[in-house]
Design a protein around this motif. Structure first.
Motif, mmCIF file in Angstrom:
data_model
loop_
_atom_site.group_PDB
_atom_site.id
_atom_site.type_symbol
_atom_site.label_atom_id
_atom_site.label_comp_id
_atom_site.label_asym_id
_atom_site.label_seq_id
_atom_site.Cartn_x
_atom_site.Cartn_y
_atom_site.Cartn_z
ATOM 1 N N LYS A 147 0.834 -1.205 0.000
ATOM 2 C CA LYS A 147 0.000 0.000 0.000
ATOM 3 C C LYS A 147 0.871 1.258 0.000
ATOM 4 C CE LYS A 147 -4.163 -1.798 2.311
ATOM 5 N NZ LYS A 147 -5.058 -1.649 3.481
ATOM 6 N N ALA A 148 1.961 1.208 0.752
ATOM 7 C CA ALA A 148 2.879 2.344 0.798
ATOM 8 C C ALA A 148 3.496 2.582 -0.578
ATOM 9 C CB ALA A 148 3.968 2.105 1.838
ATOM 10 N N VAL A 149 3.883 1.504 -1.247
ATOM 11 C CA VAL A 149 4.466 1.609 -2.587
ATOM 12 C C VAL A 149 3.432 2.174 -3.566
ATOM 13 C CG1 VAL A 149 5.327 0.252 -4.534
ATOM 14 C CG2 VAL A 149 6.194 -0.188 -2.240
ATOM 15 N N ASP A 150 2.193 1.708 -3.473
ATOM 16 C CA ASP A 150 1.133 2.237 -4.333
ATOM 17 C C ASP A 150 0.921 3.730 -4.098
ATOM 18 O OD1 ASP A 150 0.650 -0.123 -5.595
ATOM 19 O OD2 ASP A 150 -1.033 -0.704 -4.338
ATOM 20 N N TYR A 151 1.003 4.123 -2.830
ATOM 21 C CA TYR A 151 0.819 5.537 -2.496
ATOM 22 C C TYR A 151 1.932 6.377 -3.132
ATOM 23 C CZ TYR A 151 -0.608 9.586 0.254
ATOM 24 O OH TYR A 151 -1.063 10.826 0.627
ATOM 25 N N ILE A 152 3.150 5.857 -3.085
ATOM 26 C CA ILE A 152 4.276 6.554 -3.710
ATOM 27 C C ILE A 152 4.050 6.682 -5.211
ATOM 28 C CG2 ILE A 152 6.734 6.349 -4.313
ATOM 29 C CD1 ILE A 152 7.133 5.080 -1.516
ATOM 30 N N GLU A 153 3.576 5.605 -5.857
ATOM 31 C CA GLU A 153 3.353 5.626 -7.304
ATOM 32 C C GLU A 153 2.325 6.670 -7.708
ATOM 33 O OE1 GLU A 153 2.380 1.696 -8.589
ATOM 34 O OE2 GLU A 153 4.385 0.902 -8.196
ATOM 35 N N ILE A 154 1.371 6.939 -6.833
ATOM 36 C CA ILE A 154 0.310 7.902 -7.140
ATOM 37 C C ILE A 154 0.702 9.324 -6.747
ATOM 38 C CG2 ILE A 154 -2.067 8.579 -6.578
ATOM 39 C CD1 ILE A 154 -2.638 5.568 -6.145
ATOM 40 N N HIS A 155 1.406 9.462 -5.617
ATOM 41 C CA HIS A 155 1.648 10.786 -5.035
ATOM 42 C C HIS A 155 3.118 11.226 -5.053
ATOM 43 C CE1 HIS A 155 -2.486 11.054 -3.441
ATOM 44 N NE2 HIS A 155 -2.363 9.772 -3.161
ATOM 45 N N TYR A 156 3.946 10.587 -5.872
ATOM 46 C CA TYR A 156 5.385 10.876 -5.828
ATOM 47 C C TYR A 156 5.712 12.340 -6.114
ATOM 48 C CZ TYR A 156 5.175 10.727 -10.944
ATOM 49 O OH TYR A 156 4.853 10.970 -12.254
ATOM 50 N N ALA A 157 4.839 13.037 -6.838
ATOM 51 C CA ALA A 157 5.105 14.443 -7.179
ATOM 52 C C ALA A 157 4.771 15.388 -6.026
ATOM 53 C CB ALA A 157 4.301 14.836 -8.423
ATOM 54 N N GLU A 158 4.104 14.871 -5.013
ATOM 55 C CA GLU A 158 3.694 15.706 -3.888
ATOM 56 C C GLU A 158 4.720 15.659 -2.759
ATOM 57 O OE1 GLU A 158 -0.212 14.353 -2.779
ATOM 58 O OE2 GLU A 158 -0.805 14.109 -4.871
ATOM 59 N N LYS A 159 4.480 16.462 -1.746
ATOM 60 C CA LYS A 159 5.361 16.473 -0.583
ATOM 61 C C LYS A 159 4.968 15.309 0.331
ATOM 62 C CE LYS A 159 7.104 19.417 3.151
ATOM 63 N NZ LYS A 159 6.976 20.715 3.846
ATOM 64 N N ILE A 160 5.636 14.183 0.158
ATOM 65 C CA ILE A 160 5.325 12.992 0.950
ATOM 66 C C ILE A 160 6.591 12.470 1.609
ATOM 67 C CG2 ILE A 160 3.349 12.298 -0.443
ATOM 68 C CD1 ILE A 160 5.182 10.213 -1.787
ATOM 69 N N GLY A 161 6.409 11.659 2.632
ATOM 70 C CA GLY A 161 7.540 11.060 3.328
ATOM 71 C C GLY A 161 7.056 9.922 4.199
ATOM 72 N N LEU A 162 7.953 9.347 4.936
ATOM 73 C CA LEU A 162 7.624 8.207 5.790
ATOM 74 C C LEU A 162 6.482 8.538 6.749
ATOM 75 C CD1 LEU A 162 8.569 5.307 6.551
ATOM 76 C CD2 LEU A 162 10.021 6.366 8.286
ATOM 77 N N LYS A 163 6.545 9.716 7.372
ATOM 78 C CA LYS A 163 5.540 10.087 8.368
ATOM 79 C C LYS A 163 4.156 10.254 7.754
ATOM 80 C CE LYS A 163 4.519 13.502 11.974
ATOM 81 N NZ LYS A 163 4.946 14.762 12.628
ATOM 82 N N SER A 164 4.073 10.948 6.629
ATOM 83 C CA SER A 164 2.761 11.206 6.020
ATOM 84 C C SER A 164 2.111 9.929 5.507
ATOM 85 C CB SER A 164 2.897 12.223 4.876
ATOM 86 O OG SER A 164 3.772 11.741 3.871
ATOM 87 N N ILE A 165 2.901 9.021 4.947
ATOM 88 C CA ILE A 165 2.336 7.762 4.454
ATOM 89 C C ILE A 165 1.936 6.867 5.623
ATOM 90 C CG2 ILE A 165 2.791 5.667 3.116
ATOM 91 C CD1 ILE A 165 4.548 7.306 1.296
ATOM 92 N N ALA A 166 2.733 6.869 6.680
ATOM 93 C CA ALA A 166 2.385 6.086 7.875
ATOM 94 C C ALA A 166 1.050 6.552 8.451
ATOM 95 C CB ALA A 166 3.486 6.202 8.923
ATOM 96 N N GLU A 167 0.798 7.862 8.411
ATOM 97 C CA GLU A 167 -0.472 8.401 8.912
ATOM 98 C C GLU A 167 -1.644 7.910 8.075
ATOM 99 O OE1 GLU A 167 -0.010 12.610 8.935
ATOM 100 O OE2 GLU A 167 1.178 12.657 10.778
ATOM 101 N N VAL A 168 -1.455 7.858 6.764
ATOM 102 C CA VAL A 168 -2.505 7.360 5.868
ATOM 103 C C VAL A 168 -2.828 5.897 6.173
ATOM 104 C CG1 VAL A 168 -3.026 6.778 3.465
ATOM 105 C CG2 VAL A 168 -2.007 8.989 4.007
ATOM 106 N N LEU A 169 -1.795 5.129 6.515
ATOM 107 C CA LEU A 169 -1.965 3.695 6.777
ATOM 108 C C LEU A 169 -2.310 3.398 8.232
ATOM 109 C CD1 LEU A 169 1.045 2.300 4.689
ATOM 110 C CD2 LEU A 169 -1.355 2.436 4.022
ATOM 111 N N TYR A 170 -2.364 4.445 9.059
ATOM 112 C CA TYR A 170 -2.695 4.310 10.485
ATOM 113 C C TYR A 170 -1.697 3.419 11.235
ATOM 114 C CZ TYR A 170 -7.091 6.277 8.835
ATOM 115 O OH TYR A 170 -8.023 7.095 8.245
#
Length: 246
Positions: A147-170
Motif C-alpha cells: 500500500k505504501a508503494v502504491d501511495y508513492i506511485e500515485i503521489h510521488y510528485a507531492e510532498k510525501i515522506g515516511l511520516k505522512s504515508i504512515a499516517e494514511v496507513l494508520y
C-alpha cells in the motif's frame, strides 16, 4: 496477449488502442465506452488484461472490476484514472488490481506494465505463478508495504515522506520503516528517491519539459538538490542527461 480497453473518453480510448495495436504480441479484442458492454463480452473474448478507467457514467470501473472478480480471479487489471485519491487505490487493492496508473499516463509506462504481465503469463500457465492480483500475500506487513508503494506511485510528485504515508496507513513511522526494510530490502527514503529519479528520467526525455519543471513534477522542490541527487545516481547532471537523450 489479449487486451480489453474500457474508457468513456473517446480520445483516450482510441489513443490507447492505437498505441497497443502497434505493439508486437498485443491483441486488442475490444475497446468500450462503458462497463456494461465490456462485461457482456468478457466471457466470449476472454481477455488476459483489462485496462479501465474508474470514473465512468452509470457504471464505474470499480463496479466492473468487482463483477469481473466474481467470475474470474486471474484476469490482470490495470486502472488508468485521472483521480489520484488513495481511497480508489485501496479499493483497487481489495479487488486485486495489478497496477494503478494516473492520467495523463506516459505511454512507455503502460507498455512496460503490459510487458511485465506478458512475462508472467508463461509460468502462470504452468501453475507456478500466483493469481493476477499483486496482493495475494496474506502477510499483513507485506500488504502494508505494498500500500505504501502504491501511495508513492500515485503521489510521488507531492510532498510525501515516511511520516505522512504512515499516517494514511494508520501505523507508526518506525513500524513502516521496519516493514519497508524487511520486505523491500532497502530503506524507505532510498526507495522514494530512486522512484522519483526513474520518473525524472522519463520526463527529461520529453522536449517540452525543462529541468526545473521535471524537478517539481517528481517531488524535488529544490532544483539544486535534484541535480545533486541525480548526478550521484547517474554520474551526470539532469541537463546532461536531457541533452544526451535528444
Amino acid at each position: 496477449m489479449k487486451i480489453m480497453i474500457v474508457d468513456d473518453e473517446p480520445k483516450i480510448r482510441k489513443g490507447i488502442k492505437m498505441l497497443l495495436d502497434g505493439q508486437m504480441g498485443f491483441d486488442v479484442v475490444g475497446a468500450y465506452d462503458g462497463a456494461d458492454s465490456a462485461l457482456m463480452d468478457i466471457l466470449e473474448k476472454t481477455p488476459d488484461v483489462i485496462v479501465t478507467d474508474i470514473k465512468m457514467p452509470e457504471y464505474s470501473g470499480l463496479d466492473l472490476i468487482e463483477k469481473i472478480r466474481e467470475r474470474d480471479k486471474k484476469i490482470y487489471i490495470i486502472i488508468i484514472s485521472g483521480y489520484s485519491n488513495f481511497e480508489y487505490a485501496q479499493q483497487a487493492i481489495k479487488y486485486g488490481v495489478y497496477r494503478y496508473l494516473t492520467k495523463p499516463t506516459n505511454p512507455r509506462e503502460l507498455i512496460e506494465v503490459l510487458r511485465e504481465i506478458e512475462r508472467k503469463q508463461e509460468p502462470q500457465l504452468c501453475g507456478s505463478e500466483p493469481p493476477a492480483g499483486m496482493y495475494v500475500n496474506s502477510d499483513v506487513g507485506n500488504l502494508l508495504v505494498r500500500k505504501a508503494v502504491d501511495y508513492i506511485e500515485i503521489h510521488y510528485a507531492e510532498k510525501i515522506g515516511l511520516k505522512s504515508i504512515a499516517e494514511v496507513l494508520y501505523i507508526s513511522p518506525n513500524y513502516l520503516s521496519d516493514l519497508f526494510r524487511r520486505h523491500m530490502k532497502e530503506n524507505f527514503s532510498d526507495y522514494l528517491i530512486d522512484f522519483r529519479l526513474k520518473k525524472a528520467c522519463i520526463y527529461l526525455k520529453m522536449p517540452e519539459y525543462k529541468v526545473s519543471d521535471v524537478s517539481q513534477m517528481t517531488g524535488f522542490r529544490d532544483a539544486a538538490y535534484f541535480s545533486t541527487v541525480f548526478k550521484k545516481a547517474y554520474n551526470m547532471t539532469p541537463l546532461e542527461f536531457k541533452n544526451k537523450a535528444k
